[in-house]
Design a protein around this motif. Structure first.
Motif, PDB file in Angstrom:
ATOM      1  N   ALA A 119       0.819  -1.219   0.000  1.00 53.11           N
ATOM      2  CA  ALA A 119       0.000   0.000   0.000  1.00 53.11           C
ATOM      3  C   ALA A 119       0.850   1.265   0.000  1.00 53.11           C
ATOM      4  O   ALA A 119       0.517   2.244  -0.688  1.00 53.11           O
ATOM      5  CB  ALA A 119      -0.950  -0.005   1.205  1.00 53.11           C
ATOM      6  N   THR A 120       1.936   1.261   0.728  1.00 56.75           N
ATOM      7  CA  THR A 120       2.804   2.447   0.796  1.00 56.75           C
ATOM      8  C   THR A 120       3.423   2.736  -0.565  1.00 56.75           C
ATOM      9  O   THR A 120       3.440   3.885  -1.019  1.00 56.75           O
ATOM     10  CB  THR A 120       3.916   2.242   1.854  1.00 56.75           C
ATOM     11  N   GLU A 166       0.803   4.179  -2.910  1.00 54.90           N
ATOM     12  CA  GLU A 166       0.478   5.566  -2.586  1.00 54.90           C
ATOM     13  C   GLU A 166       1.596   6.508  -3.035  1.00 54.90           C
ATOM     14  O   GLU A 166       1.332   7.578  -3.598  1.00 54.90           O
ATOM     15  CB  GLU A 166       0.220   5.723  -1.083  1.00 54.90           C
ATOM     16  N   ARG A 200       1.383   6.897  -6.787  1.00 53.11           N
ATOM     17  CA  ARG A 200       0.269   7.790  -7.154  1.00 53.11           C
ATOM     18  C   ARG A 200       0.638   9.254  -6.917  1.00 53.11           C
ATOM     19  O   ARG A 200       0.378  10.117  -7.755  1.00 53.11           O
ATOM     20  CB  ARG A 200      -0.975   7.444  -6.341  1.00 53.11           C
ATOM     21  N   GLU A 201       1.255   9.521  -5.768  1.00 53.00           N
ATOM     22  CA  GLU A 201       1.651  10.899  -5.443  1.00 53.00           C
ATOM     23  C   GLU A 201       2.688  11.422  -6.434  1.00 53.00           C
ATOM     24  O   GLU A 201       2.591  12.564  -6.888  1.00 53.00           O
ATOM     25  CB  GLU A 201       2.212  10.951  -4.017  1.00 53.00           C
TER      26      GLU A 201
END
Length: 80
Positions: free
Chosen positions: A12-13, A16, A19-20
């Motif tokens: 998940a990290t 994310e 995506r950022e």
């Protein structure tokens, strides 16, 4: 060029962060991942060339002793 779909699993990290980073660069996640792969391919090519150059530098004397040097500075086979 035709596109090929890839499905990957990341934690998940990592998802994310990807995506950022894509958002910060104003590109899609697909474009971001594609750029990362292309950069990696370029770095691998540079690494190969750098390593080959270092190898030739380290073993130049041995190559010249084995093959000799031609009139234009190229290696020649002296074993004939």
């Amino acid at each position: 060029m035709a596109k090929k779909q890839l499905n990957v699993r990341v934690d998940a990290t990592t998802a994310e962060i990807a995506r950022e980073r894509a958002e910060q660069q104003g590109i899609s996640m697909n474009q971001y991942i594609e750029r990362l792969v292309q950069q990696d391919m370029g770095e691998a090519g540079r690494t190969f060339v750098d390593t080959a150059a270092q190898f030739m530098k380290e073993f130049e004397t041995a190559f010249l002793a084995e093959f000799g040097e031609g009139p234009a500075g190229e290696l020649q086979d002296v074993r004939r």
